[in-house]
Design a protein around this motif. Structure first.
Motif, short mmCIF file in Angstrom:
data_model
loop_
_atom_site.label_atom_id
_atom_site.label_comp_id
_atom_site.label_asym_id
_atom_site.label_seq_id
_atom_site.Cartn_x
_atom_site.Cartn_y
_atom_site.Cartn_z
N ASN A 125 -57.22 56.34 -62.60
CA ASN A 125 -57.72 56.25 -63.98
C ASN A 125 -58.49 57.50 -64.41
O ASN A 125 -58.84 57.64 -65.58
N ARG A 158 -57.22 60.58 -63.69
CA ARG A 158 -56.25 61.69 -63.73
C ARG A 158 -55.55 61.69 -65.09
O ARG A 158 -55.03 60.65 -65.50
N PRO A 159 -55.51 62.82 -65.76
CA PRO A 159 -54.84 62.89 -67.07
C PRO A 159 -53.33 62.92 -66.91
O PRO A 159 -52.64 63.80 -67.42
N VAL A 160 -52.84 61.94 -66.18
CA VAL A 160 -51.42 61.86 -65.82
C VAL A 160 -51.03 60.41 -66.03
O VAL A 160 -51.76 59.53 -65.62
N ASN A 161 -49.92 60.15 -66.72
CA ASN A 161 -49.50 58.76 -66.93
C ASN A 161 -48.12 58.54 -66.36
O ASN A 161 -47.34 59.48 -66.19
N THR A 162 -47.83 57.28 -66.07
CA THR A 162 -46.59 56.92 -65.41
C THR A 162 -45.78 55.94 -66.25
O THR A 162 -46.35 55.03 -66.84
N PHE A 222 -53.68 50.18 -75.50
CA PHE A 222 -54.50 49.95 -74.31
C PHE A 222 -55.11 51.23 -73.70
O PHE A 222 -56.33 51.31 -73.54
N PRO A 223 -54.30 52.25 -73.40
CA PRO A 223 -54.89 53.43 -72.77
C PRO A 223 -55.93 54.12 -73.67
O PRO A 223 -56.92 54.65 -73.18
N MET A 259 -59.12 52.22 -73.45
CA MET A 259 -59.77 52.47 -72.17
C MET A 259 -60.45 53.83 -72.15
O MET A 259 -61.44 54.03 -71.47
N ARG A 313 -46.38 53.96 -74.59
CA ARG A 313 -47.69 53.64 -74.03
C ARG A 313 -48.18 54.78 -73.13
O ARG A 313 -49.35 55.15 -73.15
N ALA A 314 -47.27 55.34 -72.35
CA ALA A 314 -47.67 56.40 -71.43
C ALA A 314 -47.93 57.71 -72.16
O ALA A 314 -48.72 58.54 -71.70
N PRO A 346 -51.89 58.47 -74.82
CA PRO A 346 -53.12 59.22 -74.54
C PRO A 346 -52.90 60.72 -74.33
O PRO A 346 -53.81 61.41 -73.91
N PRO A 368 -51.03 62.63 -72.11
CA PRO A 368 -51.31 63.08 -70.74
C PRO A 368 -50.87 64.53 -70.56
O PRO A 368 -50.05 65.03 -71.33
#
Lengths: 362, 268
Positions: A78, A80-84, A103-104, A107, A150-151, A154, A156
């Motif tokens: 959470n 890491r500025p990396v999304n999956t 959601f992200p 958060m 979603r990924a 934010p 990333p």
């Protein structure tokens, strides 16, 4: 594009062990900023493990992973500025599509702009009209887009995609491949894509890292990997090929004369590290061979047609070099060009382009 | 489609089914029907009346039953709530805790009370309270109920949790949720139906319990089951049937809610 590009993800001597089992054997690779990078390999080759190490779900046994020069090993997922984008999408079933995408942002404490930004993302993946549906009311392809939105919401630094298209049917998968590529260009975010599908990798990637048994086999652009495979694994895994064991007899005009057995010889571009007398492997791409009934090219090989196989777009012909190995030849199913079907048993000559055959270094 | 393996084609299927249903439900039906009897006798039918229901609320025993009902419901609510919280924590640890040492043992310890004969638990609980010098009363009933409700609450919660894939929490953490946020916003809502099921089951178990309650209750403190038992010892009056029917009604409602809640699967 010629200027030195920034490195987004730098994997340095990364090793991953589970007890006695080594999943990753000292891998080093650099992924550039704004690149569509693919980790390609059969299941169990360690590609997903490497992706999960970048995401933060697996720790690194040895070595390090750097994100824009900063070591991220000790950061939990959470931070890491990396999304999956997960293989099964992992959309939260109790939230609507819009809530999932928000959601992200919530958060991250960006609740105020969350709705607007999530709306933009849904527009990007063309799902605005489904914002208030629950994920289970969407088709697989639509769920996939929600996961992507979603990924990406934010923003990333790097987006990780773990075989996201594997659950889709062929047509949808092809369409999504193109769309993913567009979205990557549009957003300018570095994508790291994991797949076992070589065609998918060739279609989408700027560069591909071919992996097998926890090791990096070859890294390069799709063209390089396809045209200049470095070893048997890569030649065999990417595309179709005729793999032959040959001995190099002599060199002439920068080309190696390879003995195929049965007195047949083939001239192939010489490769550094392969000298006269070496026994090596030769990869011959079937689509770069063609058949003629007369010997036009003095280097053409004499053969007999064993079988013709109709595969729709192509016609595959298997020929037997007299006293030599068998060859598979692929011709486009069209009336143009050299495509011509010879009946079984007829004598033919096998011709190849200059780049049809490649010597494999190891 | 009516294949040979269809159980309906087995010889005697209809007969056995009817026999089982009669054995299971005939007594309940008799009690329910006779609770509406106008007669003071429990065997002679004299016509339909709500007389005995009125008697429960206004008759000579009404004060006793009212106190017992208040005790029963307040204990059931508190015991079920506490047991559900503990069971949720236990299920989280057991299902999401990975393979820790003593995991199998822990699971055994949680579910063992379901297998132990209730009378043994009752005697053990009584001896325990005596040993630590607790005065028997409302508090001891509550404590005992919390303890034996935990495994009942645990089972539906753990079952539910097992059906929730770990990737949801991973996705939440990947999307910048802390562990606590991932639990609060993703795992807990998904567990909701299991938690409600567990609570309702624990509530029913607590409300119905007789053996353990009878052992650990102090003199003068009654729950509905012990109060009913007390009355029955002095001879069965039709008002007992009315109370039993109402208690049955509460149970049926609870079980029905539990069934529908657990069927509402929001993980797909």
């Amino acid at each position: 594009m010629a200027e030195a590009r920034q490195i987004a993800i730098d994997v340095r001597d990364a090793v991953k062990r589970y007890g006695d089992f080594t999943a990753l054997k000292r891998i080093s690779l650099s992924i550039h900023d704004n690149e569509f990078f693919t980790l390609l390999g059969p299941s169990g080759c360690g590609k997903t493990t490497l992706l999960r190490m970048i995401a933060g779900f697996e720790d690194v046994t040895e070595g390090g992973i750097f994100l824009y020069g900063k070591e991220i090993e000790d950061l939990p997922p959470n931070r890491r500025p990396v999304n999956t984008v997960f293989q099964n999408y992992a959309l939260f079933p109790h939230m609507t599509v819009l809530e999932n995408v928000m959601f992200p942002l919530e958060m991250l404490g960006k609740g105020r702009e969350a709705r607007a930004r999530a709306g933009e993302m849904l527009e990007l993946v063309q799902l605005s009209q489904f914002a208030n549906r629950k994920p289970n009311q969407l088709s697989g392809g639509q769920q996939q887009r929600v996961a992507l939105a979603r990924a990406l919401a934010p923003q990333p630094k790097v987006l990780l995609l773990d075989e996201p298209l594997s659950a889709l049917d062929l047509k949808l998968r092809k369409a999504m491949q193109i769309e993913l590529k567009h979205i990557q260009r549009e957003t300018g975010i570095t994508f790291i894509f994991v797949t076992h599908d070589q065609e998918e990798a060739l279609t989408m990637s700027d560069r591909i890292a071919v992996m097998s048994a926890g090791e990096l086999q070859q890294l390069g652009t799709p063209g390089e990997i396809y045209e200049y495979p470095r070893n048997m694994f890569v030649a065999d895994f990417i595309g179709e090929t005729n793999l032959l064991e040959v001995s190099v007899d002599a060199f002439a005009e920068g080309r190696a004369v390879c003995h195929l057995g049965g007195g047949h010889e083939m001239k192939v571009d010489a490769v550094e590290g392969i000298g006269v007398g070496s026994k090596v492997h030769l990869s011959v791409r079937p689509e770069r061979l063609f058949l003629t009934d007369e010997k036009i090219d003095p280097d053409a090989l004499h053969a007999t047609v064993l079988e013709n196989v109709f595969v729709g777009t192509n016609i595959m012909t298997i020929v037997d070099l007299d006293d030599g190995p068998n060859f598979t030849i692929r011709a486009a199913n069209s009336d143009r060009g050299n495509a011509r079907v010879f009946p079984e048993g007829s004598p033919v000559f096998v011709n190849g382009d200059r780049g049809a055959a490649r010597l494999l270094v190891d | 489609m009516a294949s040979n393996t269809d159980v309906r084609n087995y010889p005697g299927f209809v007969g056995i089914t009817i026999l089982c249903l009669v054995i299971l439900y005939a007594p309940l039906i008799v009690v329910t029907v006779y609770s509406f009897n106008a007669s003071a006798s429990i065997t002679v039918w004299e016509g339909v009346s709500l007389r005995w229901y009125a008697d429960v609320f206004t008759g000579p025993d009404s004060e006793k039953f009212k106190t017992a009902a208040v005790n029963s419901f307040s204990i059931a609510i508190m015991a079920a709530t506490t047991a559900t919280v503990i069971a949720t924590c236990a299920a989280t640890a057991m299902v999401r805790g990975g393979r820790f040492r003593g995991r199998t043992l822990s699971f055994g310890l949680i579910s063992l009370p379901l297998m132990v004969p209730e009378i043994v638990t009752a005697v053990a609980t009584l001896i325990f309270f005596n040993a630590i010098g607790f005065t028997r009363g409302y508090t001891t009933i509550l404590a005992a109920h919390i303890a034996f409700c935990i495994p009942f609450a645990y089972l539906p919660i753990a079952a539910r949790m097992q059906g929730i894939e770990g990737t949801y929490e991973q996705a939440a953490q990947d999307l910048y949720a802390t562990k606590v946020q991932a639990f609060r916003y993703v795992l807990l809502p998904l567990m909701g139906p299991g938690i409600i099921s567990g609570f309702l089951l624990a509530f029913i178990i607590s409300l119905d319990d007789f053996i353990i309650t009878n052992f650990v209750k102090g003199a003068g403190v009654e729950t509905l089951p012990t109060a009913i038992f007390g009355s029955v010892k002095q001879g069965i009056k039709p008002n007992i049937m009315a109370i039993s029917t109402m208690l049955l009604g509460v149970s049926v409602v609870m079980v029905t809610i539990s069934y529908f809640v657990s069927k509402k699967d929001n993980t797909q």
